[in-house]
Design a protein around this motif. Structure first.
Motif, PDB file in Angstrom:
ATOM      1  N   ALA A 190      -5.390 104.783 -31.818  1.00  0.00           N
ATOM      2  CA  ALA A 190      -4.306 105.133 -30.618  1.00  0.00           C
ATOM      3  C   ALA A 190      -3.869 106.447 -30.643  1.00  0.00           C
ATOM      4  N   VAL A 191      -3.629 106.856 -32.086  1.00  0.00           N
ATOM      5  CA  VAL A 191      -3.187 108.354 -32.198  1.00  0.00           C
ATOM      6  C   VAL A 191      -4.016 109.341 -31.626  1.00  0.00           C
ATOM      7  N   ILE A 192      -5.293 109.230 -31.853  1.00  0.00           N
ATOM      8  CA  ILE A 192      -6.339 110.140 -31.182  1.00  0.00           C
ATOM      9  C   ILE A 192      -6.382 110.200 -29.625  1.00  0.00           C
ATOM     10  N   LEU A 193      -6.448 108.911 -29.207  1.00  0.00           N
ATOM     11  CA  LEU A 193      -6.375 109.012 -27.784  1.00  0.00           C
ATOM     12  C   LEU A 193      -4.985 109.350 -27.232  1.00  0.00           C
ATOM     13  N   VAL A 194      -3.952 109.281 -27.741  1.00  0.00           N
ATOM     14  CA  VAL A 194      -2.738 109.992 -27.325  1.00  0.00           C
ATOM     15  C   VAL A 194      -3.001 111.482 -27.335  1.00  0.00           C
ATOM     16  N   VAL A 195      -3.361 111.965 -28.468  1.00  0.00           N
ATOM     17  CA  VAL A 195      -3.831 113.610 -28.507  1.00  0.00           C
ATOM     18  C   VAL A 195      -4.678 114.235 -27.466  1.00  0.00           C
ATOM     19  N   VAL A 196      -5.668 113.225 -27.091  1.00  0.00           N
ATOM     20  CA  VAL A 196      -6.444 113.587 -25.789  1.00  0.00           C
ATOM     21  C   VAL A 196      -5.673 113.484 -24.517  1.00  0.00           C
ATOM     22  N   GLY A 197      -4.832 112.609 -24.364  1.00  0.00           N
ATOM     23  CA  GLY A 197      -4.015 112.675 -23.076  1.00  0.00           C
ATOM     24  C   GLY A 197      -3.129 113.654 -23.099  1.00  0.00           C
ATOM     25  N   TYR A 198      -2.598 114.019 -24.281  1.00  0.00           N
ATOM     26  CA  TYR A 198      -1.608 115.320 -24.316  1.00  0.00           C
ATOM     27  C   TYR A 198      -2.173 116.526 -23.987  1.00  0.00           C
ATOM     28  N   GLY A 199      -3.635 116.639 -24.330  1.00  0.00           N
ATOM     29  CA  GLY A 199      -4.167 117.908 -24.076  1.00  0.00           C
ATOM     30  C   GLY A 199      -4.742 118.101 -22.543  1.00  0.00           C
ATOM     31  N   LEU A 200      -4.670 117.067 -21.806  1.00  0.00           N
ATOM     32  CA  LEU A 200      -5.001 117.366 -20.439  1.00  0.00           C
ATOM     33  C   LEU A 200      -4.240 118.236 -19.488  1.00  0.00           C
ATOM     34  N   SER A 201      -5.008 119.026 -18.733  1.00  0.00           N
ATOM     35  CA  SER A 201      -4.318 119.877 -17.698  1.00  0.00           C
ATOM     36  C   SER A 201      -5.225 119.891 -16.404  1.00  0.00           C
ATOM     37  N   PHE A 202      -4.383 119.929 -15.366  1.00  0.00           N
ATOM     38  CA  PHE A 202      -5.069 119.939 -14.136  1.00  0.00           C
ATOM     39  C   PHE A 202      -4.754 121.110 -13.436  1.00  0.00           C
ATOM     40  N   ASP A 203      -4.642 122.273 -14.107  1.00  0.00           N
ATOM     41  CA  ASP A 203      -4.432 123.386 -13.335  1.00  0.00           C
ATOM     42  C   ASP A 203      -6.088 124.045 -12.851  1.00  0.00           C
ATOM     43  N   ARG A 204      -5.781 124.116 -11.497  1.00  0.00           N
ATOM     44  CA  ARG A 204      -7.285 124.421 -10.978  1.00  0.00           C
ATOM     45  C   ARG A 204      -7.913 125.366 -11.266  1.00  0.00           C
ATOM     46  N   ALA A 205      -7.125 126.652 -11.600  1.00  0.00           N
ATOM     47  CA  ALA A 205      -7.802 127.873 -12.194  1.00  0.00           C
ATOM     48  C   ALA A 205      -8.621 127.684 -13.490  1.00  0.00           C
ATOM     49  N   VAL A 206      -7.997 126.727 -14.536  1.00  0.00           N
ATOM     50  CA  VAL A 206      -8.168 126.401 -15.854  1.00  0.00           C
ATOM     51  C   VAL A 206      -9.604 125.595 -15.704  1.00  0.00           C
ATOM     52  N   LEU A 207      -9.362 124.578 -14.683  1.00  0.00           N
ATOM     53  CA  LEU A 207     -10.297 123.519 -14.588  1.00  0.00           C
ATOM     54  C   LEU A 207     -11.898 123.844 -13.964  1.00  0.00           C
ATOM     55  N   LYS A 208     -11.589 125.276 -13.314  1.00  0.00           N
ATOM     56  CA  LYS A 208     -12.627 125.856 -12.538  1.00  0.00           C
ATOM     57  C   LYS A 208     -13.643 126.369 -13.654  1.00  0.00           C
ATOM     58  N   LYS A 209     -12.804 127.045 -14.608  1.00  0.00           N
ATOM     59  CA  LYS A 209     -13.501 127.636 -15.720  1.00  0.00           C
ATOM     60  C   LYS A 209     -14.141 126.847 -16.735  1.00  0.00           C
ATOM     61  N   CYS A 210     -13.381 125.828 -16.821  1.00  0.00           N
ATOM     62  CA  CYS A 210     -13.829 124.640 -17.982  1.00  0.00           C
ATOM     63  C   CYS A 210     -15.071 123.978 -17.336  1.00  0.00           C
ATOM     64  N   GLY A 211     -15.142 123.718 -16.002  1.00  0.00           N
ATOM     65  CA  GLY A 211     -16.071 122.944 -15.686  1.00  0.00           C
ATOM     66  C   GLY A 211     -17.315 123.552 -15.975  1.00  0.00           C
ATOM     67  N   LYS A 212     -17.606 124.796 -15.960  1.00  0.00           N
ATOM     68  CA  LYS A 212     -19.136 125.412 -16.270  1.00  0.00           C
ATOM     69  C   LYS A 212     -19.385 124.787 -17.639  1.00  0.00           C
ATOM     70  N   ALA A 213     -18.579 125.032 -18.507  1.00  0.00           N
ATOM     71  CA  ALA A 213     -19.066 124.793 -20.020  1.00  0.00           C
ATOM     72  C   ALA A 213     -19.034 123.183 -20.073  1.00  0.00           C
ATOM     73  N   VAL A 214     -18.257 122.539 -19.198  1.00  0.00           N
ATOM     74  CA  VAL A 214     -18.476 120.881 -19.314  1.00  0.00           C
ATOM     75  C   VAL A 214     -19.786 120.655 -18.695  1.00  0.00           C
ATOM     76  N   ALA A 215     -20.105 121.082 -17.592  1.00  0.00           N
ATOM     77  CA  ALA A 215     -21.494 120.733 -17.088  1.00  0.00           C
ATOM     78  C   ALA A 215     -22.668 121.251 -17.803  1.00  0.00           C
ATOM     79  N   GLY A 216     -22.412 122.216 -18.578  1.00  0.00           N
ATOM     80  CA  GLY A 216     -23.594 123.051 -19.424  1.00  0.00           C
ATOM     81  C   GLY A 216     -23.740 122.024 -20.499  1.00  0.00           C
ATOM     82  N   ARG A 217     -22.634 121.449 -21.188  1.00  0.00           N
ATOM     83  CA  ARG A 217     -22.812 120.696 -22.294  1.00  0.00           C
ATOM     84  C   ARG A 217     -23.445 119.181 -21.903  1.00  0.00           C
ATOM     85  N   MET A 218     -23.171 118.816 -20.553  1.00  0.00           N
ATOM     86  CA  MET A 218     -23.554 117.386 -20.180  1.00  0.00           C
ATOM     87  C   MET A 218     -25.236 117.677 -19.946  1.00  0.00           C
ATOM     88  N   VAL A 219     -25.531 118.798 -19.339  1.00  0.00           N
ATOM     89  CA  VAL A 219     -27.017 118.916 -19.244  1.00  0.00           C
ATOM     90  C   VAL A 219     -27.778 119.108 -20.528  1.00  0.00           C
TER      91      VAL A 219
END
Length: 338
Positions: free
Chosen positions: A234-263
């Protein structure tokens, strides 16, 4: 004869109707069981997000929760899991395979960083390592039960060795310049997670844990362990939710790293499943491997950010990938026999 034939047809039709009803009941039960496993996970993530949006918990308060989880709850769980793990030649082989997988991901990340400088200095670290303790253990426990945690713990041993040696040395050097060996050793020795892993393996190799747990002292230990670790998920999942950000500029930059890791991790998973499928033949071990390789990178990375911008980028990337991990968890839950 006509009467007998009609009777047989009628009985057959009734059996088919009964079979459809049974399948419908079974599917309904399966859906309910899947929902029972998934809904608490999603709920706790949403609670964490709500706590940040409403400032119900401050950033300092969330750091306190992280410290509680990483300095007490997680080391206790790691110690118990590894102390009760059976160590065989297969265990050593799995650890070796995971060390090779970690090294391969890190080298690929470094090569991409050199070829594409815009990927950033943190790219090799975001595509390597796994947050087994903070997220993998809780999710796997929901999927397969705490009694089978040794499956994912075996995979995580290699990650712990890699993170507290090669990974942190290169990460510190990338941010601050060269790191002194004494500083690296000090970081390892001051990590409660390291001691949980080290002592757990030391006790597990001796094989005394089984006998101890059957004593009165063992019962007291188990009761205390359960109390300490029960709220970890429960504590860890709350921490994960707390760290979520939906700023478009940040998400665009983060998306490259996320996609790279997935592949990269998807390719490593495919290679392991093709070449070493016999080592992960059981459903529980296969589930552990899939979930583990799609975990986010270690949560310690943001602690090495030098600027606020880097900190937001790293935290958002990890949180975003954590959402992907939870999606994988949901798919695994749906595909499991419940």
């Amino acid at each position: 004869r006509y009467f007998i034939l009609e009777t047989k047809n009628a009985v057959f039709m009734q059996l088919m109707v009964f079979r459809k009803r049974l399948l419908s009941i079974k599917n309904q039960r399966r859906s309910i069981m899947v929902l029972i496993k998934i809904s608490p996970v999603i709920l706790m993530v949403l609670i964490g997000f709500f706590c940040r949006k409403t400032e119900m918990i401050t950033t300092e308060g969330m750091e306190g929760l992280k410290t509680l989880a990483t300095s007490l709850m997680l080391p206790v769980l790691l110690f118990h899991t590894l102390a009760t793990t059976e160590y065989t030649s297969a265990t050593i082989a799995v650890i070796g395979i995971m060390l090779l997988a970690l090294s391969a991901a890190f080298i690929i990340g470094m090569l991409i960083k050199r070829a594409v400088p815009s990927a950033g200095i943190f790219f090799p670290f975001l595509v390597t390592s796994f947050e087994g303790g903070m997220l993998g253990y809780p999710l796997y426990a929901v999927l397969c039960g705490e009694a089978r945690l040794s499956n994912i713990a075996t995979l995580d041993i290699a990650n712990t060795i890699f993170v507290f040696t090669v990974f942190l040395a290169f990460l510190t050097a990338s941010v601050n310049g060269k790191v002194q060996p004494s500083e690296m050793i000090s970081n390892v020795l001051h990590s409660p997670v390291f001691w949980g892993v080290f002592l757990g393996i030391a006790v597990g190799v001796t094989g005394v844990a089984g006998s101890f747990l059957n004593t009165m002292a063992g019962a007291l230990y188990t009761s205390a362990k359960d109390m300490i670790t029960s709220a970890l998920s429960a504590v860890i999942l709350v921490v994960v939710g707390y760290g979520l950000s939906f700023d478009r500029a940040v998400l665009k930059k983060c998306g490259k790293a996320v996609a790279g890791r997935m592949v990269i991790q998807g390719a490593i998973l495919a290679v392991i499943m093709i070449l070493l499928k016999d080592m992960f033949a059981t459903a529980e071990m296969k589930t552990a491997l899939i979930l583990y390789l799609f975990l986010p990178p270690t949560f310690v990375i943001p602690a090495y950010a030098k600027t606020e911008e880097d900190g937001i980028y790293l935290s958002t990337t990890i949180s975003l990938y954590s959402v992907f991990t939870i999606a994988i968890f949901i798919l695994l839950t749906i595909n499991m026999k419940v």
